[in-house]
Motif scaffolding. Sequence first.
Motif, PDB file in Angstrom:
ATOM      1  N   ASP A 126     -60.504-137.596   7.516  1.00 43.49           N
ATOM      2  CA  ASP A 126     -61.308-136.851   8.484  1.00 43.49           C
ATOM      3  C   ASP A 126     -60.572-136.536   9.789  1.00 43.49           C
ATOM      4  O   ASP A 126     -61.120-135.841  10.647  1.00 43.49           O
ATOM      5  N   GLN A 127     -59.355-137.031   9.943  1.00 43.46           N
ATOM      6  CA  GLN A 127     -58.606-136.655  11.141  1.00 43.46           C
ATOM      7  C   GLN A 127     -58.371-135.148  11.137  1.00 43.46           C
ATOM      8  O   GLN A 127     -57.988-134.568  10.118  1.00 43.46           O
ATOM      9  N   GLN A 128     -58.598-134.521  12.279  1.00 46.11           N
ATOM     10  CA  GLN A 128     -58.495-133.069  12.377  1.00 46.11           C
ATOM     11  C   GLN A 128     -57.066-132.620  12.682  1.00 46.11           C
ATOM     12  O   GLN A 128     -56.207-133.422  13.048  1.00 46.11           O
ATOM     13  N   GLY A 129     -56.857-131.334  12.570  1.00 46.20           N
ATOM     14  CA  GLY A 129     -55.537-130.785  12.799  1.00 46.20           C
ATOM     15  C   GLY A 129     -55.021-130.990  14.210  1.00 46.20           C
ATOM     16  O   GLY A 129     -53.796-131.008  14.423  1.00 46.20           O
ATOM     17  N   ASP A 130     -55.936-131.146  15.182  1.00 46.81           N
ATOM     18  CA  ASP A 130     -55.499-131.369  16.563  1.00 46.81           C
ATOM     19  C   ASP A 130     -55.236-132.838  16.853  1.00 46.81           C
ATOM     20  O   ASP A 130     -54.895-133.203  17.979  1.00 46.81           O
ATOM     21  N   GLY A 131     -55.376-133.695  15.832  1.00 47.15           N
ATOM     22  CA  GLY A 131     -55.087-135.119  15.995  1.00 47.15           C
ATOM     23  C   GLY A 131     -56.302-135.974  16.253  1.00 47.15           C
ATOM     24  O   GLY A 131     -56.259-137.199  16.089  1.00 47.15           O
ATOM     25  N   GLY A 132     -57.403-135.359  16.700  1.00 41.81           N
ATOM     26  CA  GLY A 132     -58.616-136.115  16.979  1.00 41.81           C
ATOM     27  C   GLY A 132     -59.554-136.141  15.792  1.00 41.81           C
ATOM     28  O   GLY A 132     -59.311-135.517  14.761  1.00 41.81           O
ATOM     29  N   TRP A 133     -60.639-136.875  15.955  1.00 35.72           N
ATOM     30  CA  TRP A 133     -61.690-136.901  14.942  1.00 35.72           C
ATOM     31  C   TRP A 133     -62.862-136.064  15.415  1.00 35.72           C
ATOM     32  O   TRP A 133     -63.163-136.002  16.622  1.00 35.72           O
ATOM     33  N   ALA A 134     -63.515-135.392  14.486  1.00 32.71           N
ATOM     34  CA  ALA A 134     -64.660-134.552  14.808  1.00 32.71           C
ATOM     35  C   ALA A 134     -65.923-135.396  14.895  1.00 32.71           C
ATOM     36  O   ALA A 134     -65.942-136.570  14.515  1.00 32.71           O
TER      37      ALA A 134
END
Length: 280
Positions: A240-248
């Motif tokens: 679930d880690q997003q492409g920007d490095g954070g979690w949604a």
Amino acid sequence: MDIFTAGRDFVRRDARVLERRLFAAVFEGAEPQGVVDALRGFQNADGGFGQGLEPDKRCPDSLPLDVEVAFDTMLAAGARDEEMIRRAADWLDRTATADGAVPLCGPAVEGYPRAEHITEWTYQPGINPTAGLVGRLHQLGVEHPWRDRAAAWCAAQVAHGFPEDAHGMLEVAAFLESTGDVDFDRVREWLPKLGHYRADAADPTYGVTPLQFAPTPDSFWRPLFTDAQLDAHLDRLIEDQQGDGGWAITWEPPGPAATLEYRGIVTVGALRTLKAYNRL
């Protein structure tokens, strides 16, 4: 880029000062006092916490939900400022019902932007957040008359039955841990009956997962879950880690700034859990 580096970069770029200082304390050896210093900006003159510390409402007034977030943040950092905690407990004492129960929020939120779920139901004193606040004061090692009064009320509530919602059960879990009087089988049997409990790691919807009950391998509630259950949720957390490095997040805060603030909170939380389970 690896999981940790991407997450770190997201926190450094998009999280608020509080989560950046918490990240530094947990992962970079920074002094936990820095987290306490950042929390001071959210503590009001009445001793409670507000100012949107929990980002789903932008209300500056002190609210029990924000007090709980403050306690959680200190626990995560390994920080403890007794004066800060006692002032907050004094405020809870003044805010509570005669039995010691407190609500999550209050009508003051209506004058400010807030998420759609912050409505009248959050104004009612209840086991959520009272039980969780009692448990956190125990974890912080701070005795207080309100804690004892509220604990007695929580014990009576739990004796009649567990909450029907997973958020309330998380609060009860923190309380029960502080009592040392726990029937694990009773809790285990109740979990599947909870609303908003997300047992299946493949389920993409909003909910409370086993990792929130057992965020570390030595968590008190770890025996409730099998290795396979936790491994599946850890795998999902990584996915679930997003492409920007954070979690949604799977709900809508009141605006873009609040969304980034909450993503900072859940990203630091995800990294802490992955570190604890040796998944980074």
